[in-house]
Write a protein that holds these residues in place. Structure first.
Motif, PDB file in Angstrom:
ATOM      1  N   ALA A   6      -1.137  -5.496   0.082  1.00 51.94           N
ATOM      2  CA  ALA A   6       0.553  -4.409   0.153  1.00 51.94           C
ATOM      3  C   ALA A   6       0.178  -2.840  -0.153  1.00 51.94           C
ATOM      4  O   ALA A   6       0.646  -1.401  -0.343  1.00 51.94           O
ATOM      5  N   ASP A   7       0.361  -3.938  -1.462  1.00 53.32           N
ATOM      6  CA  ASP A   7       0.227  -2.186  -2.415  1.00 53.32           C
ATOM      7  C   ASP A   7      -0.848  -1.601  -2.521  1.00 53.32           C
ATOM      8  O   ASP A   7      -0.648  -0.858  -2.750  1.00 53.32           O
ATOM      9  N   GLU A   8      -2.081  -1.920  -2.416  1.00 53.42           N
ATOM     10  CA  GLU A   8      -2.960  -0.927  -2.480  1.00 53.42           C
ATOM     11  C   GLU A   8      -3.045  -0.247  -1.209  1.00 53.42           C
ATOM     12  O   GLU A   8      -3.772   0.664  -1.269  1.00 53.42           O
ATOM     13  N   GLN A   9      -2.800  -0.802  -0.107  1.00 53.92           N
ATOM     14  CA  GLN A   9      -3.122  -0.096   0.943  1.00 53.92           C
ATOM     15  C   GLN A   9      -1.854   1.040   0.936  1.00 53.92           C
ATOM     16  O   GLN A   9      -1.681   1.604   1.799  1.00 53.92           O
ATOM     17  N   PHE A  10      -1.162   0.631   0.805  1.00 56.30           N
ATOM     18  CA  PHE A  10       0.192   1.345   0.544  1.00 56.30           C
ATOM     19  C   PHE A  10      -0.219   2.632  -0.283  1.00 56.30           C
ATOM     20  O   PHE A  10       0.259   3.750  -0.148  1.00 56.30           O
ATOM     21  N   GLU A  11      -0.530   2.335  -1.421  1.00 53.98           N
ATOM     22  CA  GLU A  11      -1.426   3.714  -2.515  1.00 53.98           C
ATOM     23  C   GLU A  11      -1.981   3.954  -1.891  1.00 53.98           C
ATOM     24  O   GLU A  11      -1.360   4.901  -1.640  1.00 53.98           O
ATOM     25  N   LEU A  12      -2.898   3.691  -1.210  1.00 53.50           N
ATOM     26  CA  LEU A  12      -4.207   4.527  -0.673  1.00 53.50           C
ATOM     27  C   LEU A  12      -3.951   5.165   0.339  1.00 53.50           C
ATOM     28  O   LEU A  12      -4.332   6.449   0.515  1.00 53.50           O
ATOM     29  N   TYR A  13      -3.276   4.810   2.110  1.00 48.73           N
ATOM     30  CA  TYR A  13      -2.480   5.264   2.782  1.00 48.73           C
ATOM     31  C   TYR A  13      -1.662   6.489   2.082  1.00 48.73           C
ATOM     32  O   TYR A  13      -1.023   7.851   2.570  1.00 48.73           O
ATOM     33  N   PHE A  14      -0.717   6.091   0.690  1.00 44.41           N
ATOM     34  CA  PHE A  14       0.059   7.228   1.007  1.00 44.41           C
ATOM     35  C   PHE A  14      -0.124   8.245   0.291  1.00 44.41           C
ATOM     36  O   PHE A  14       0.000  10.006   0.304  1.00 44.41           O
ATOM     37  N   GLU A  15      -1.060   8.332  -0.547  1.00 41.70           N
ATOM     38  CA  GLU A  15      -2.448   9.613  -0.900  1.00 41.70           C
ATOM     39  C   GLU A  15      -2.846  10.151   0.458  1.00 41.70           C
ATOM     40  O   GLU A  15      -2.760  11.836   0.128  1.00 41.70           O
ATOM     41  N   LYS A  16      -3.340   9.707   0.957  1.00 45.16           N
ATOM     42  CA  LYS A  16      -3.877  10.205   1.632  1.00 45.16           C
ATOM     43  C   LYS A  16      -3.808  10.970   2.596  1.00 45.16           C
ATOM     44  O   LYS A  16      -3.440  11.887   3.174  1.00 45.16           O
ATOM     45  N   TYR A  17      -2.395  10.723   2.706  1.00 47.90           N
ATOM     46  CA  TYR A  17      -1.097  11.198   4.376  1.00 47.90           C
ATOM     47  C   TYR A  17      -0.223  11.681   4.374  1.00 47.90           C
ATOM     48  O   TYR A  17       0.776  12.306   5.054  1.00 47.90           O
ATOM     49  N   SER A  18       0.448  11.254   2.919  1.00 45.82           N
ATOM     50  CA  SER A  18       1.913  11.335   2.877  1.00 45.82           C
ATOM     51  C   SER A  18       2.451  13.151   2.977  1.00 45.82           C
ATOM     52  O   SER A  18       3.203  13.843   3.648  1.00 45.82           O
ATOM     53  N   LYS A  19       1.466  14.042   2.034  1.00 44.72           N
ATOM     54  CA  LYS A  19       2.019  15.140   2.440  1.00 44.72           C
ATOM     55  C   LYS A  19       1.859  16.073   3.364  1.00 44.72           C
ATOM     56  O   LYS A  19       2.712  16.762   4.177  1.00 44.72           O
ATOM     57  N   GLN A  20       0.375  15.960   4.278  1.00 44.26           N
ATOM     58  CA  GLN A  20       0.017  16.170   5.405  1.00 44.26           C
ATOM     59  C   GLN A  20       1.381  15.927   6.553  1.00 44.26           C
ATOM     60  O   GLN A  20       1.351  16.563   7.369  1.00 44.26           O
ATOM     61  N   LEU A  21       1.584  14.975   5.905  1.00 44.01           N
ATOM     62  CA  LEU A  21       2.884  14.052   7.087  1.00 44.01           C
ATOM     63  C   LEU A  21       4.234  14.365   6.900  1.00 44.01           C
ATOM     64  O   LEU A  21       4.401  15.228   8.046  1.00 44.01           O
ATOM     65  N   VAL A  46       8.490   1.435   6.245  1.00 42.38           N
ATOM     66  CA  VAL A  46       8.162   0.142   7.831  1.00 42.38           C
ATOM     67  C   VAL A  46       6.844  -0.252   7.463  1.00 42.38           C
ATOM     68  O   VAL A  46       6.366  -0.893   7.627  1.00 42.38           O
ATOM     69  N   PHE A  47       5.646   0.854   7.566  1.00 38.73           N
ATOM     70  CA  PHE A  47       4.706   0.393   6.830  1.00 38.73           C
ATOM     71  C   PHE A  47       5.122  -0.778   5.654  1.00 38.73           C
ATOM     72  O   PHE A  47       3.556  -1.410   6.607  1.00 38.73           O
ATOM     73  N   TYR A  48       5.480  -0.304   4.835  1.00 37.57           N
ATOM     74  CA  TYR A  48       5.253  -1.295   4.140  1.00 37.57           C
ATOM     75  C   TYR A  48       5.408  -2.542   4.173  1.00 37.57           C
ATOM     76  O   TYR A  48       4.547  -3.062   4.039  1.00 37.57           O
ATOM     77  N   ARG A  49       6.555  -2.471   4.889  1.00 41.42           N
ATOM     78  CA  ARG A  49       6.473  -4.409   5.676  1.00 41.42           C
ATOM     79  C   ARG A  49       6.551  -4.639   6.411  1.00 41.42           C
ATOM     80  O   ARG A  49       5.865  -6.163   6.072  1.00 41.42           O
ATOM     81  N   LYS A  50       5.461  -3.998   6.892  1.00 41.08           N
ATOM     82  CA  LYS A  50       4.525  -4.522   7.916  1.00 41.08           C
ATOM     83  C   LYS A  50       4.001  -5.112   7.286  1.00 41.08           C
ATOM     84  O   LYS A  50       2.582  -6.501   7.569  1.00 41.08           O
ATOM     85  N   LEU A  51       2.850  -4.103   6.535  1.00 42.40           N
ATOM     86  CA  LEU A  51       1.452  -4.830   4.939  1.00 42.40           C
ATOM     87  C   LEU A  51       1.719  -6.496   4.737  1.00 42.40           C
ATOM     88  O   LEU A  51       1.849  -7.046   4.656  1.00 42.40           O
ATOM     89  N   LEU A  52       3.352  -6.008   4.264  1.00 42.69           N
ATOM     90  CA  LEU A  52       4.101  -7.414   3.527  1.00 42.69           C
ATOM     91  C   LEU A  52       3.382  -8.461   4.393  1.00 42.69           C
ATOM     92  O   LEU A  52       3.591  -9.653   4.185  1.00 42.69           O
ATOM     93  N   ASP A  53       3.982  -8.786   6.073  1.00 41.21           N
ATOM     94  CA  ASP A  53       3.764  -9.797   6.732  1.00 41.21           C
ATOM     95  C   ASP A  53       2.658 -10.436   7.272  1.00 41.21           C
ATOM     96  O   ASP A  53       3.082 -10.776   8.070  1.00 41.21           O
ATOM     97  N   GLY A  54       1.990  -9.029   6.805  1.00 37.84           N
ATOM     98  CA  GLY A  54       0.644  -9.276   6.404  1.00 37.84           C
ATOM     99  C   GLY A  54      -0.528  -8.409   7.906  1.00 37.84           C
ATOM    100  O   GLY A  54      -0.608  -8.821   8.524  1.00 37.84           O
ATOM    101  N   GLU A  55       0.809  -7.493   8.825  1.00 41.72           N
ATOM    102  CA  GLU A  55       0.058  -7.099   9.275  1.00 41.72           C
ATOM    103  C   GLU A  55      -1.240  -6.102   9.569  1.00 41.72           C
ATOM    104  O   GLU A  55      -1.222  -5.572   8.317  1.00 41.72           O
ATOM    105  N   LYS A  56      -2.030  -5.873   9.817  1.00 44.93           N
ATOM    106  CA  LYS A  56      -3.657  -4.791   9.937  1.00 44.93           C
ATOM    107  C   LYS A  56      -3.344  -3.878  10.694  1.00 44.93           C
ATOM    108  O   LYS A  56      -2.845  -3.898  12.335  1.00 44.93           O
ATOM    109  N   PHE A  57      -3.748  -2.551  10.631  1.00 48.45           N
ATOM    110  CA  PHE A  57      -3.561  -1.355  11.443  1.00 48.45           C
ATOM    111  C   PHE A  57      -4.993  -1.682  10.736  1.00 48.45           C
ATOM    112  O   PHE A  57      -6.001  -1.104  11.078  1.00 48.45           O
TER     113      PHE A  57
END
Length: 184
Positions: A6-21, A46-57
């Motif tokens: 979850a941490d890895e995915q969060f960091e990856l997508y935060f870095e990739k999309y946060s400024k655009q978003l 919300v994204f991070y909590r769902k990742l922690l719950d095991g959800e895949k996107f």
């Protein structure tokens, strides 16, 4: 899949999309664009909590944009609801400037010590509120940073900040009245 995933995915997508978003949110929010950063932070929470719950996107970008859009709808509703009550204050972020302007309009400038007016206003806050005020409005820390310092979620930090703004805004009028009367 655990916390490290979850941490890895969060960091990856935060870095990739946060400024655009954030740009997307700022444009869509128009006059309420100050809430863009909050909407992005909440969407990522919300994204991070769902990742922690095991959800895949299948499409994390689409999920983040849709979630941010939902947050923007709430932010716009809240902004316009509060706009009636704040009389175009910048959500109390410029309390000192507002007090100074009001005092200058209604009281002779030589009669008022703006620092004293600010001290009186801040005296209505408890220690935790003054600490939050210091972090958010003096040090200009983000909700993410505040949440880490206070060991709470960014959403909780946003709610506390919102309550603090309301308390400060509601305190402005009595402080000005006190100065109009010539009080301390």
């Amino acid at each position: 899949m655990g916390k490290s995933y979850a941490d890895e995915q969060f960091e990856l997508y935060f870095e990739k999309y946060s400024k655009q978003l954030e740009k997307f949110c700022a444009v869509r929010l128009e006059e309420a664009s100050d809430f863009a950063g909050d909407c992005v932070q909440e969407a990522f929470c919300v994204f991070y909590r769902k990742l922690l719950d095991g959800e895949k996107f299948e499409n994390p970008r689409a999920f983040l944009y849709q979630t941010a859009n939902n947050m923007m709808l709430r932010a716009r509703k809240e902004y316009f609801k509060n706009a009636k009550h704040t009389k175009n204050l910048d959500d109390a972020e410029n309390v000192a400037v507002y007090i100074e302007k009001e005092v200058e309009e209604r009281i002779e400038p030589d009669d008022v010590d703006i620092d004293k007016a600010k001290d009186v206003l801040l005296s209505v806050l408890d220690d935790d509120e003054r600490r939050l005020y210091q972090m958010k409005y003096v040090e200009r820390k983000s909700l993410k940073d505040i949440s880490k310092i206070l060991d709470i979620t960014p959403t909780a930090a946003a709610k506390r900040t919102s309550r603090l703004r309301a308390k400060i805004t509601n305190s402005i009028t009595p402080v000005l009245s006190e100065f109009r009367k010539g009080g301390s």
